[in-house]
Scaffold this motif. Structure first.
Motif, short mmCIF file in Angstrom:
data_model
loop_
_atom_site.label_atom_id
_atom_site.label_comp_id
_atom_site.label_asym_id
_atom_site.label_seq_id
_atom_site.Cartn_x
_atom_site.Cartn_y
_atom_site.Cartn_z
N PRO A 134 0.83 -1.20 0.00
CA PRO A 134 0.00 0.00 0.00
C PRO A 134 0.86 1.25 0.00
CG PRO A 134 -0.72 -1.57 1.68
CD PRO A 134 0.60 -2.05 1.17
N VAL A 135 0.27 2.36 -0.39
CA VAL A 135 1.03 3.61 -0.52
C VAL A 135 1.63 4.04 0.80
CG1 VAL A 135 0.86 6.06 -1.07
CG2 VAL A 135 -0.31 4.39 -2.51
N ASP A 136 0.87 3.97 1.90
CA ASP A 136 1.39 4.42 3.18
C ASP A 136 2.55 3.55 3.64
OD1 ASP A 136 -0.28 2.23 3.53
OD2 ASP A 136 -0.97 2.87 5.52
N GLU A 137 2.45 2.26 3.40
CA GLU A 137 3.52 1.34 3.77
C GLU A 137 4.78 1.61 2.96
OE1 GLU A 137 2.75 -3.06 4.28
OE2 GLU A 137 3.85 -3.05 2.38
N ASP A 138 4.61 1.80 1.68
CA ASP A 138 5.74 2.06 0.80
C ASP A 138 6.42 3.37 1.17
OD1 ASP A 138 7.20 1.04 -1.54
OD2 ASP A 138 6.53 2.90 -2.49
N ARG A 139 5.61 4.38 1.48
CA ARG A 139 6.16 5.69 1.85
C ARG A 139 6.94 5.60 3.16
NH1 ARG A 139 1.65 8.34 2.31
NH2 ARG A 139 1.56 8.93 0.10
N ARG A 140 6.38 4.90 4.14
CA ARG A 140 7.03 4.79 5.44
C ARG A 140 8.35 4.02 5.32
NH1 ARG A 140 8.59 6.83 10.12
NH2 ARG A 140 8.39 5.43 11.90
N ALA A 141 8.33 2.92 4.59
CA ALA A 141 9.56 2.14 4.41
C ALA A 141 10.62 2.97 3.70
CB ALA A 141 9.26 0.86 3.63
#
Length: 270
Positions: A134-141
């Protein structure tokens, strides 16, 4: 250094902790508190009891007496997993990584452990979950990898990583859990002077930007004194000093402890 607040309970606290291994007293009535959004240092010569106290705080070792509290709640009898759910994360002296995963996958897995735990089985068994981020996961990583200088290693398997890079990855993975308090066990070990300076700056930003509290155990005393709001000093399992970096630096008991350790005294406590 960050400002220490005293209006709320400490993120984690040891009260009168004593640990014995047979006839050896590894810790004797040691107390220590890590306030919200602060950096607390824990130093001492080899064998002073730092690792033993870390094990007690993280739930890997039960004290013989005394108590451990998180945000004012007694967690002395709670498991390491229960403390993690309350917001405790830690690193280890020797990074513990999964050889079959990439750098980025380690961070994503830690993020999901905190936020989408139900996906962990799919991630580990099929690997398919890593390809549908997901976008939020990708951004956080991505943000964590960038903050720790690991972007260029994102898709590299962890097998064969230099020790310093593995240590930075372990810190990124711990931060992906969004902890309230992070216990850092020798985070600069294996890093050169430039990497150590960058690590100190990154950790200071984490505290300032996210309100995470850090308890830092380090042999690099200058790193601890440069980062910490409060420093505690152990020697032979006893706390011999606590205060601001300037106060600890000037304490004759601290100088004597390090001088003695460097002149052949045998140290047996952990």
């Amino acid at each position: 250094m960050s400002a220490v607040t005293g209006t709320t309970p400490p993120r984690i606290e040891a009260r009168g902790v004593t640990v014995r291994f047979g006839g050896l007293v590894a810790l004797s009535e040691v107390s220590l508190a890590v306030p919200p959004a602060s950096v607390v240092g824990l130093v001492g010569p080899n064998g002073a009891g730092k690792s033993t106290l870390f094990a007690v705080l993280s739930g890997l070792l039960a004290p013989g007496s005394g108590a451990v509290l998180m945000d004012g709640h007694d967690v002395t009898g709670a498991s390491a997993q229960a403390r993690a759910r309350r917001g405790l994360a830690r690193t280890f002296q020797h990074p513990e990584l999964f050889p079959g995963l990439t750098v980025r996958e380690h961070v994503v897995l830690a993020y999901r452990l905190r936020h989408t735990r139900h996906r962990i089985w799919t991630d580990l068994v099929t690997g398919g979950g890593f390809r549908r981020a997901p976008v939020d996961e990708d951004r956080r990583a991505g943000a964590l990898l960038a903050a720790l200088g690991l972007t260029g290693h994102a898709h590299r398997p962890v097998s064969g990583l230099p020790l310093g890079t593995s240590r930075l990855l372990e810190i990124a993975r711990a931060l992906a859990l969004d902890p309230g308090v992070l216990l850092l066990d020798e985070p600069s070990s294996g890093l050169d002077a430039r990497e150590t300076d960058e690590l100190a700056a990154t950790l200071s930003r984490v505290v300032a930007d996210h309100g995470v509290s850090l308890l830092l155990v380090e042999h690099d005393v200058e790193l601890v004194l440069g980062m910490s709001d409060v420093v505690h000093v152990l020697d032979f399992g006893v706390k011999i000093s606590a205060g601001s970096p300037a106060e600890v630096r000037a304490d004759p008991a601290v100088r004597a402890a390090y001088l003695g350790a460097g002149h052949g005294e045998e140290r047996t406590s952990r």
